[in-house]
Design an enzyme around this catalytic site. Structure first.
Site, PDB file in Angstrom:
ATOM      1  CG  ASP A 142      -5.416   8.257   4.989  1.00 63.67           C
ATOM      2  OD1 ASP A 142      -6.246   8.911   4.320  1.00 63.67           O
ATOM      3  OD2 ASP A 142      -5.719   7.283   5.694  1.00 63.67           O
ATOM      4  CE  LYS A 144      -6.275   8.886   8.256  1.00 65.49           C
ATOM      5  NZ  LYS A 144      -6.816   7.699   8.956  1.00 65.49           N
ATOM      6  CG  ASP A 173      -9.772   7.580   7.091  1.00 63.11           C
ATOM      7  OD1 ASP A 173      -8.710   7.670   6.428  1.00 63.11           O
ATOM      8  OD2 ASP A 173      -9.785   7.541   8.340  1.00 63.11           O
ATOM      9  CG  ASP A 210      -1.991   5.117   5.191  1.00 67.65           C
ATOM     10  OD1 ASP A 210      -1.879   4.039   5.804  1.00 67.65           O
ATOM     11  OD2 ASP A 210      -3.077   5.536   4.745  1.00 67.65           O
ATOM     12  NE  ARG A 264     -10.849  -0.912   3.785  1.00 66.71           N
ATOM     13  CZ  ARG A 264     -11.398  -1.110   4.993  1.00 66.71           C
ATOM     14  NH1 ARG A 264     -12.568  -1.720   5.092  1.00 66.71           N
ATOM     15  NH2 ARG A 264     -10.764  -0.720   6.072  1.00 66.71           N
ATOM     16  CE  LYS A 308      -3.177   2.510   3.087  1.00 67.64           C
ATOM     17  NZ  LYS A 308      -3.836   2.477   4.413  1.00 67.64           N
ATOM     18  CD  GLU A 363      -6.777   5.450   2.712  1.00 67.36           C
ATOM     19  OE1 GLU A 363      -5.640   5.053   3.019  1.00 67.36           O
ATOM     20  OE2 GLU A 363      -7.677   5.648   3.541  1.00 67.36           O
TER      21      GLU A 363
END
Length: 487
Positions: A256, A263, A333, A274, A337, A251, A335
């Site tokens: 993020d 967030k 959020d 991230d 996946r 990933k 995201e």
């Protein structure tokens, strides 16, 4: 600063400091000709990871390193104690070490040597790229006393693995405003085509190629950003017919913010991490260049940030992933996946013998397992066992979590093939069940949720404060011991 690792039969005259290991039960016997009164005053008891500097018989400094009970001197203990040693001697340029003398006859001397080199290089690590007055770290050379050719090779492997972990740490520690998707892709290209070892094949897909590839998840997450996405495919292909094919998926969210499901401010403070899964894959590929394993290894890395621009994906929007499945996005959020879905779909098309993905995917995994253990899930018990065994040998902790089939219904959507979140509970498991939808049938797959161990707020064993580079050691071990599942 890189640390070179060599082997010698005696302590070199030019070494500025000598290291000796002491097990806890040896302290009463006062081994070595040292000032034991001073060591006791300093609280030295031989506990694993204790490290003190005293004057040696010839006036040269001696670093005394506690190793704990002799029966418990494992590679993990050696790695952590070696890291403590590296921090103690960081003002010295050249360290001579006889730490491996404490390794018992029943232990694996090669695993011990590899762990020693790893610990020294990892303990010497610091990230100061943005400091105007960085604290100097002078340690540049480690000479290990004793051992033969096989020990030398184990030391070199340990140094190479640790350098790759440090490379991954540097990527994770760089701010998201600096490490843009384009820059991360260029870092991947520079690693693949330069440095030691054979060159790797690398393809960097830019916006139009990503559109043409139908990476709907990656494009959907990128909609709120001013930074165009990238997708990196990086491959080691052995010169002889490959004995297997392993796909690695990482990933690569460079920052993020949560998208429109924004967030809170404190939740964003460390969100440069991230892309830790991507960093682990790139670090692993750096070692693969040197190892030249007899298997094909390909890394698939989708890269974007997750921002809140005027055309950001809205809750309720529907994305079409590369394999044709549609996803209703109810939380922007969630995201990671979405971009992994595209990467897993592409990896599946190549029909590898097995897939591993790594992602800082869910806070729920941190709630369940804390900050030092990664969640491990997958679709094949034999492959899960192989990943667990690699993690154990590498000293990176994982815990096998279930993928209950009846939880899949939480992802049912009335308007699409599935939605990107389940209900409030078991978020780590439903996230993995989502990913499983994009792994082709019959391919063994393992998912590592590294949200916890990808970062540490303080020095912890071989980990420096900040990005840890978690996953590199595990993946390197997995590659070195790889055989296609089911063979």
């Amino acid at each position: 600063m890189a640390v070179s690792v060599t082997l010698a039969s005696t302590v070199p005259a030019g070494a500025g400091v000598i290291a000796v290991g002491v097990c806890s039960e040896q302290v009463a016997a006062e081994p070595h000709d040292l000032d034991w009164a001073l060591l006791r005053d300093l609280g030295f008891e031989g506990k694993a990871g204790q490290a003190q500097m005293v004057a040696g018989p010839d006036g040269r400094p001696v670093a005394v390193v506690g190793m704990g009970p002799a029966a418990d001197v494992t590679p993990a203990v050696i790695r952590r104690s070696s890291a403590a040693l590296a921090r103690l001697v960081r003002r010295h340029r050249w360290l001579a070490s006889s730490l491996l003398d404490v390794v018992g006859e029943g232990a694996d001397p090669l695993a011990a040597a590899q762990a020693h080199a790893e610990g020294i290089v990892l303990g010497a690590y610091g990230y100061d790229a943005f400091k105007s007055e960085p604290e100097p770290n002078s340690l540049a050379k480690l000479t290990v006393i004793g051992g033969g050719r096989e020990v030398r090779e184990a030391l070199r492997l340990g140094a190479a693995v640790a350098e790759a972990v440090c490379f991954a740490r540097d990527l994770v520690n760089e701010p998201g405003g600096s490490l843009t998707p384009a820059k991360l892709a260029e870092q991947a290209r520079a690693m693949a085509t330069g440095g030691d070892g054979a060159e790797l094949e690398i393809q960097v897909w830019e916006m139009q190629e990503i559109v043409d590839a139908r990476f709907g998840g990656l494009l959907g997450v990128n909609r709120g950003s001013t930074q165009p996405p990238r997708f990196v495919e990086i491959t080691w292909r052995p010169p002889e017919p490959a004995e297997g094919f392993l796909a690695l998926v990482g990933k690569g969210i460079t920052f993020d913010a949560g998208g429109l499901s924004i967030k809170p401010a404190t939740g964003m403070e460390t969100m440069k991490i991230d892309m830790s899964g991507a960093a682990a894959v790139l670090g692993t590929m750096q070692v693969v260049k040197r190892l030249a394993p007899p298997i094909r290894v390909t890394g698939y890395i989708p890269i974007t940030d997750n921002m809140l621009g005027g055309d950001a994906t809205r809750p309720g929007d529907i994305l079409t992933i590369r394999n044709g499945k549609t996803v209703e996005v109810l939380n922007t959020d969630a995201e990671g996946r979405l971009i992994l879905a595209d990467a897993l779909s592409l990896a599946s098309e190549a029909r590898p013998d097995a897939i591993v993905d790594l992602a800082t995917l869910t806070g729920a995994c941190m709630v369940a397992l804390g900050t030092k253990v990664a969640g491990l899930m997958g679709n094949d018990d034999g492959w899960i066992g192989a990943v667990e065994a690699a993690a154990d040998r590498a000293g990176e902790r994982v815990w096998h979590l279930p993928l209950p089939a009846d939880y899949r219904k939480q992802l049912d959507s009335p308007v699409a093939d599935l939605k990107n979140i389940g209900n409030r509970w078991g978020g780590t498991l439903t996230a993995a069940l989502f990913l499983q939808e994009f792994v082709a049938e019959g391919i063994p797959w393992a998912h590592l949720d590294i949200a916890g161990p990808a970062w540490t707020d303080s020095v912890d064993g071989e980990a420096a404060k900040g990005g840890t580079g978690f996953g590199v050691r595990l993946l390197v071990d997995l590659i070195r011991n790889f055989s296609p599942p089911g063979d």
